[in-house]
Design an enzyme around this catalytic site. Structure first.
Site, PDB file in Angstrom:
ATOM      1  N   SER A 117       0.821  -1.210   0.000  1.00  0.00           N
ATOM      2  CA  SER A 117       0.000   0.000   0.000  1.00  0.00           C
ATOM      3  C   SER A 117       0.853   1.257   0.000  1.00  0.00           C
ATOM      4  CB  SER A 117      -0.845  -0.018   1.271  1.00  0.00           C
ATOM      5  OG  SER A 117      -1.461   1.221   1.462  1.00  0.00           O
ATOM      6  N   TYR A 141      -1.722   0.301  10.040  1.00  0.00           N
ATOM      7  CA  TYR A 141      -1.972  -0.427   8.781  1.00  0.00           C
ATOM      8  C   TYR A 141      -0.740  -0.325   7.874  1.00  0.00           C
ATOM      9  CZ  TYR A 141      -3.661  -1.049   4.024  1.00  0.00           C
ATOM     10  OH  TYR A 141      -3.793  -1.448   2.717  1.00  0.00           O
ATOM     11  N   LYS A 145       2.098  -3.266   6.604  1.00  0.00           N
ATOM     12  CA  LYS A 145       2.439  -3.532   5.194  1.00  0.00           C
ATOM     13  C   LYS A 145       3.952  -3.418   5.000  1.00  0.00           C
ATOM     14  CE  LYS A 145      -1.647  -4.238   3.380  1.00  0.00           C
ATOM     15  NZ  LYS A 145      -1.992  -5.510   2.730  1.00  0.00           N
TER      16      LYS A 145
HETATM   17  N1  UFG Z   1     -13.176  10.351   2.828  1.00  0.00           N
HETATM   18  C1  UFG Z   1     -14.177  11.267   3.045  1.00  0.00           C
HETATM   19  N2  UFG Z   1     -15.450  10.797   3.203  1.00  0.00           N
HETATM   20  C2  UFG Z   1     -15.763   9.464   3.175  1.00  0.00           C
HETATM   21  C3  UFG Z   1     -14.709   8.539   2.944  1.00  0.00           C
HETATM   22  C4  UFG Z   1     -13.424   9.015   2.786  1.00  0.00           C
HETATM   23  O1  UFG Z   1     -13.946  12.462   3.102  1.00  0.00           O
HETATM   24  O2  UFG Z   1     -16.952   9.091   3.330  1.00  0.00           O
HETATM   25  C5  UFG Z   1     -11.800  10.858   2.603  1.00  0.00           C
HETATM   26  C6  UFG Z   1     -10.773  10.269   3.540  1.00  0.00           C
HETATM   27  O3  UFG Z   1     -10.737  10.984   4.743  1.00  0.00           O
HETATM   28  C7  UFG Z   1      -9.506  10.386   2.701  1.00  0.00           C
HETATM   29  C8  UFG Z   1     -10.008  10.198   1.259  1.00  0.00           C
HETATM   30  O4  UFG Z   1     -11.396  10.452   1.304  1.00  0.00           O
HETATM   31  O5  UFG Z   1      -9.001  11.669   2.818  1.00  0.00           O
HETATM   32  C9  UFG Z   1      -9.780   8.801   0.740  1.00  0.00           C
HETATM   33  O6  UFG Z   1     -10.249   7.893   1.710  1.00  0.00           O
HETATM   34  P1  UFG Z   1     -10.531   6.355   1.432  1.00  0.00           P
HETATM   35  O7  UFG Z   1     -11.101   5.788   2.687  1.00  0.00           O
HETATM   36  O8  UFG Z   1     -11.325   6.189   0.181  1.00  0.00           O
HETATM   37  O9  UFG Z   1      -9.097   5.760   1.147  1.00  0.00           O
HETATM   38  P2  UFG Z   1      -7.756   5.872   2.016  1.00  0.00           P
HETATM   39  O10 UFG Z   1      -6.871   6.866   1.322  1.00  0.00           O
HETATM   40  O11 UFG Z   1      -8.008   6.057   3.458  1.00  0.00           O
HETATM   41  O12 UFG Z   1      -7.194   4.398   1.917  1.00  0.00           O
HETATM   42  C10 UFG Z   1      -7.016   3.726   0.695  1.00  0.00           C
HETATM   43  C11 UFG Z   1      -6.917   2.249   0.972  1.00  0.00           C
HETATM   44  C12 UFG Z   1      -5.675   1.966   1.768  1.00  0.00           C
HETATM   45  C13 UFG Z   1      -4.462   2.579   1.126  1.00  0.00           C
HETATM   46  C14 UFG Z   1      -4.662   4.021   0.821  1.00  0.00           C
HETATM   47  C15 UFG Z   1      -3.482   4.512   0.043  1.00  0.00           C
HETATM   48  O13 UFG Z   1      -8.046   1.805   1.689  1.00  0.00           O
HETATM   49  O14 UFG Z   1      -5.523   0.570   1.810  1.00  0.00           O
HETATM   50  O15 UFG Z   1      -5.843   4.180   0.056  1.00  0.00           O
HETATM   51  O16 UFG Z   1      -3.723   5.723  -0.572  1.00  0.00           O
HETATM   52  F1  UFG Z   1      -3.414   2.494   1.964  1.00  0.00           F
END
Ligand code: UFG
Length: 320
Positions: A117, A141, A145
């Site tokens: 990741s 997390y 990884k």
């Molecule tokens: N977000 C919102 N509202 C939501 C969901 C998410 O504002 O309802 C924001 C989060 O705070 C973040 C962005 O959108 O800023 C992306 O969030 P995601 O949950 O879609 O994805 P993440 O970046 O947290 O995580 C994903 C994968 C991980 C990986 C990461 C690497 O789930 O496994 O991308 O970029 F590590």
């Protein structure tokens, strides 16, 4: 090759399993169905309901068939929960992962492609991030990884295990049949689209980040392109020395930009509610994937954000 896909009933795992079958490999999916769905296991794959954290389950699976390689895609994946319940992440992703490697050694399987990741990097010092960027994960997390990548290095040196870690940035989008279906859903794109369908607002977590509009920036990659990278990695594994590749596009979009793109794709004026930051989120994660492009000949077919959102939207509407 006959490939054992751990987590192959999950979102990315099922699309990878499907991609392997299309590339004429034989696939056995091993999944405990904690997050995965039996109906997501692609037609043509064998299915074993089992837990990779249990040695007995693994020994039974490895005795059942002779595998040429493992794609390890199972594990704990939600960044936010890893900040409040790290124990689960260390147990599953690290101890469970070692358990899998030891079973591979016992049964003479010496090839593995690992789902890593972008979270291994932590807060980036440069953008786009190259693979040799310092690794300082800011959530457990990402640390699990990184630890597993390092364990792979040692198993490679000492026991001849051939390994490639693919560091996904933000996997998104869907195939005609397979899409993102987590419970609870924490990811941005499915949440925005669910909000569109339910006429409810989407929450924007954090508007005070040091970015162009204050919301977090991510590099969204179509899950079909991620699957393609796995097939290429598997097929080149024996002839490649590199052990880690980023999978992204080098183009970041803020949360507010994603919401705006989703409004355009759906034709629905999805309301956004601005709310405080979510724990564990770095401000910006954007990949340089030059290494995957030059060494794996990876050519992403769906680089446009609207294409990615459109595929997820079509999948979600068809499931209703
Ligand atoms: N977000 C919102 N509202 C939501 C969901 C998410 O504002 O309802 C924001 C989060 O705070 C973040 C962005 O959108 O800023 C992306 O969030 P995601 O949950 O879609 O994805 P993440 O970046 O947290 O995580 C994903 C994968 C991980 C990986 C990461 C690497 O789930 O496994 O991308 O970029 F590590």
């Amino acid at each position: 090759m006959h490939v054992l896909v751990t987590g192959g009933a999950g979102y990315v795992g099922s699309v990878v399993a499907d991609g392997l079958i299309r590339a004429e490999h034989t696939v056995t999916v091993l999944d405990n169905l904690q997050q995965g769905h039996k109906e997501a296991v692609p037609e043509g794959a064998l299915f074993i309901q089992a837990d990779f954290c249990r040695s007995k389950d693994l020994d039974a699976a490895f005795r059942q068939s002779s595998f040429d390689a493992v794609m390890h895609m199972a594990g704990e994946t939600i960044v936010e929960y890893s900040t409040t319940d790290p124990r689960r992440y260390f147990h599953t992703n690290v101890i469970g992962g070692i358990n899998l490697l030891d079973a591979m050694l016992r049964h003479n399987v010496n090839r593995i492609v690992f789902s890593s990741s972008a979270a291994v990097y932590g807060e980036p010092l440069t953008a786009p991030i190259e693979e040799n960027h310092p690794k300082n994960p800011i959530n457990s997390y990402g640390l699990t990884k990184l630890m597993f990548e390092q364990i792979l290095e040692w198993y490679g040196k000492a026991y001849g295990l051939r390994h490639i870690s693919l560091r996904y940035f933000n996997a998104a989008g869907a195939t005609d049949r397979l899409g993102e279906n987590h419970n609870p859903e924490t990811h941005l794109i499915p949440n925005v689209l669910k909000a569109a369908l339910a006429s409810t607002p989407v929450w924007v977590f954090g508007t005070d980040y040091p970015t162009r509009d204050g919301s977090c920036i991510r590099d969204y990659v179509h899950v079909i392109d991620i699957a393609q990278a796995h097939v290429l990695a598997l097929e080149k594994l024996d002839n490649i020395k590199t052990s880690a590749y980023n999978l992204g596009h080098g183009q970041g979009y803020s949360v507010l930009e994603v919401v705006q793109a989703a409004r355009k794709v759906t034709g629905i004026d999805i309301p956004a509610k601005l709310s405080p930051r979510r724990a564990g989120d770095p401000a910006v994660l954007v990949a340089s994937s030059n290494r995957a492009k030059s060494e794996l000949s990876w050519e992403p077919r769906f680089p446009e954000l609207e294409q990615i959102i459109d595929s997820a939207w079509r999948w979600m509407k068809n499931r209703r």
